[in-house]
Design an enzyme around this catalytic site. Structure first.
Site, PDB file in Angstrom:
ATOM      1  N   LYS A 171       0.386  -1.368  -0.108  1.00  0.00           N
ATOM      2  CA  LYS A 171       0.453   0.362  -0.416  1.00  0.00           C
ATOM      3  C   LYS A 171       0.787   1.093  -0.243  1.00  0.00           C
ATOM      4  O   LYS A 171       2.207   1.463   0.191  1.00  0.00           O
ATOM      5  CB  LYS A 171      -0.967  -0.447   0.629  1.00  0.00           C
ATOM      6  CG  LYS A 171      -0.162  -0.402   2.770  1.00  0.00           C
ATOM      7  CD  LYS A 171      -0.964  -0.196   3.832  1.00  0.00           C
ATOM      8  CE  LYS A 171      -0.044   0.154   4.687  1.00  0.00           C
ATOM      9  NZ  LYS A 171      -1.029  -0.336   6.167  1.00  0.00           N
ATOM     10  N   ARG A 226     -10.215   0.034  15.923  1.00  0.00           N
ATOM     11  CA  ARG A 226      -9.851   1.338  14.631  1.00  0.00           C
ATOM     12  C   ARG A 226     -10.954   0.360  14.346  1.00  0.00           C
ATOM     13  O   ARG A 226     -12.046   1.003  13.535  1.00  0.00           O
ATOM     14  CB  ARG A 226      -8.716   1.236  13.794  1.00  0.00           C
ATOM     15  CG  ARG A 226      -7.449   2.075  14.031  1.00  0.00           C
ATOM     16  CD  ARG A 226      -6.558   1.821  13.345  1.00  0.00           C
ATOM     17  NE  ARG A 226      -5.722   0.660  12.821  1.00  0.00           N
ATOM     18  CZ  ARG A 226      -5.120   0.189  12.285  1.00  0.00           C
ATOM     19  NH1 ARG A 226      -3.940   1.687  12.301  1.00  0.00           N
ATOM     20  NH2 ARG A 226      -5.176  -0.423  11.258  1.00  0.00           N
ATOM     21  N   TYR A 284      17.368  29.739   8.065  1.00  0.00           N
ATOM     22  CA  TYR A 284      15.470  30.057   8.631  1.00  0.00           C
ATOM     23  C   TYR A 284      16.104  30.272  10.244  1.00  0.00           C
ATOM     24  O   TYR A 284      16.415  29.691  10.778  1.00  0.00           O
ATOM     25  CB  TYR A 284      14.777  29.402   8.175  1.00  0.00           C
ATOM     26  CG  TYR A 284      14.402  29.450   6.495  1.00  0.00           C
ATOM     27  CD1 TYR A 284      14.226  31.289   6.135  1.00  0.00           C
ATOM     28  CD2 TYR A 284      14.170  28.579   5.454  1.00  0.00           C
ATOM     29  CE1 TYR A 284      13.226  31.401   4.491  1.00  0.00           C
ATOM     30  CE2 TYR A 284      13.941  29.141   4.595  1.00  0.00           C
ATOM     31  CZ  TYR A 284      13.353  30.368   4.227  1.00  0.00           C
ATOM     32  OH  TYR A 284      13.013  30.593   2.834  1.00  0.00           O
ATOM     33  N   MET A 305      12.243  24.150   2.326  1.00  0.00           N
ATOM     34  CA  MET A 305      12.292  23.094   1.450  1.00  0.00           C
ATOM     35  C   MET A 305      12.463  23.215  -0.147  1.00  0.00           C
ATOM     36  O   MET A 305      11.829  21.617  -0.456  1.00  0.00           O
ATOM     37  CB  MET A 305      11.064  24.226   0.680  1.00  0.00           C
ATOM     38  CG  MET A 305       9.567  23.268  -0.498  1.00  0.00           C
ATOM     39  SD  MET A 305       9.110  24.667  -1.063  1.00  0.00           S
ATOM     40  CE  MET A 305       7.444  25.820  -0.436  1.00  0.00           C
TER      41      MET A 305
END
Ligand SMILES: *Cc1c(COP(=O)(O)O)cnc(C)c1O
Length: 358
Positions: A35, A129, A255, A303
């Site tokens: 998956k 679940r 940053y 990024m």
């Protein structure tokens, strides 16, 4: 030329990990869980690479199962989340998909459907679940019988909540609940084991195990890396060093100016960032490697790039390839530094990163 920020996928390592799962599964057969685009490795390539070994695949949803058929593979595919619409049942029946039935809604759809797929019944043994409560199972079986759907029932599945922790009593408790809940139908098959269950001494895996992360070399166990469990990394995430400089003591990088050099430091910029799926939560000191030497991240991940301290790799030059994870730095190590698990890192690599297959 495309940016050489790539995920190299070693399909032979994948096959060896599958064989390791088979050895650990004992007499259980092993469905390969592919998956989430083969845990980020590319579902069609991963499924194809296992085609002569795996008798069955498992995915979350119909679209993923269709991708397996589009790759030209004919094995049955289990849909772990079942179907999301009644019309999918016909689709499943025609294509050899085996949905897991876990809800009233799905049961109603099935009862009204004429074209029935092979299917599995999910038992809620304590994960809470999905699935039917053990106390409901007899009546669900009666309803399947009345609907004429017992003929296509493969068996029962359940899923463990705490199998990553060998010291948790939860796995044995869930096994007990599942075993009792299904005891009235001994002719049906049973399936309980995710990757972690393969590493519990004495854990029964019944007829089918369902390993995912271990096929890709990630660790399913708390406090252990994949290689420590005898698994091989399949993905090597690599990006080029695109700039180097000396940062004088007292100056910052990146940053937020969050990292400040405590001495003159030779550093480099690597062309990968959170836009590629590298985790922004990986902070200063997260390991990486260049030319086989371990180095560390400094400052914040951007990024499209991130910064590394090249003190440990004085020969590193622009153009050299940096391994973010792979054989030198394990994906489990990076995951721990980022406060997550290898599953999230592997499935999070974005489409911008080319997959190269060995
Ligand atoms: C994803 C999944 C698995 C595989 O889990 P891993 O921890 O990756 O081995 C097995 N069973 C179910 C129901 C799943 O959703």
């Amino acid at each position: 030329m495309p940016r050489p920020t790539v995920a190299r996928i070693d399909l032979e390592a994948l096959r060896r990990n599958y064989r390791t799962a088979c050895q650990r599964a004992g007499s259980a057969r092993v469905m390969a869980v592919v998956k989430a685009d083969g845990y980020g490795h590319g579902i069609s390539r991963v499924a194809s690479a296992l085609a002569d070994l795996a008798p069955k695949y498992a995915v979350a949803c119909v679209e993923e199962a269709l991708a397996i058929r589009e790759a030209g593979l004919a094995q049955p595919v289990v849909l772990l989340q079942g179907v999301h619409a009644e019309t999918d049942l016909t689709n499943c029946a025609e294509r050899g998909f085996e949905p897991v039935l876990h809800s009233e809604q799905q049961l109603t759809w099935l009862s009204g459907s004429r074209n029935r797929p092979r299917l599995w019944l999910k038992v809620n043994s304590g994960m809470n679940r999905l699935g039917f409560h053990p106390g409901e199972l007899a009546s669900v079986m009666q309803r399947l019988d009345r609907a004429g759907a017992l003929a296509t029932l493969e068996g029962f599945v359940t899923h463990f909540a705490c199998a990553d922790d060998v010291d948790s009593p939860m796995t044995a408790r869930q096994t007990e609940v599942f075993e009792q809940a299904t005891a009235a139908w001994p002719e049906r098959m049973r399936s309980v084991g995710n990757s972690a269950a393969h590493f519990h001494p004495g854990q029964p895996l019944y007829d089918w195990s369902r390993p995912g992360i271990m096929l890709y070399g990630g660790s399913p166990m708390i406090g252990k890396t994949g290689p420590e469990l005898g698994l091989e990394p399949v993905m090597s995430l690599e990006a080029p060093l695109i700039s180097t400089r000396m940062v004088p003591a007292g100056e910052s990088v990146g940053y937020g100016a969050s990292w400040v050099a405590d001495r003159d430091t030779r550093m480099g910029m690597v062309a990968i960032g959170y836009g590629d799926g590298y985790p922004r939560h990986a902070g200063t000191n997260t390991p990486a490697a260049i030319n086989g030497q371990r180095i560390r991240l400094i400052g914040r991940v951007s990024m499209d790039m991130l910064a590394v301290d090249l003190t440990g790799a004085p020969d590193a030059r622009e153009g050299d390839s940096v391994e973010l994870w792979g054989r030198t730095v394990g994906v489990d190590e990076v995951a721990t530094c980022a406060g997550t698990i290898s599953y999230e890192l592997l499935t999070g690599i974005t489409a911008r990163v080319g997959r190269h297959y060995l």
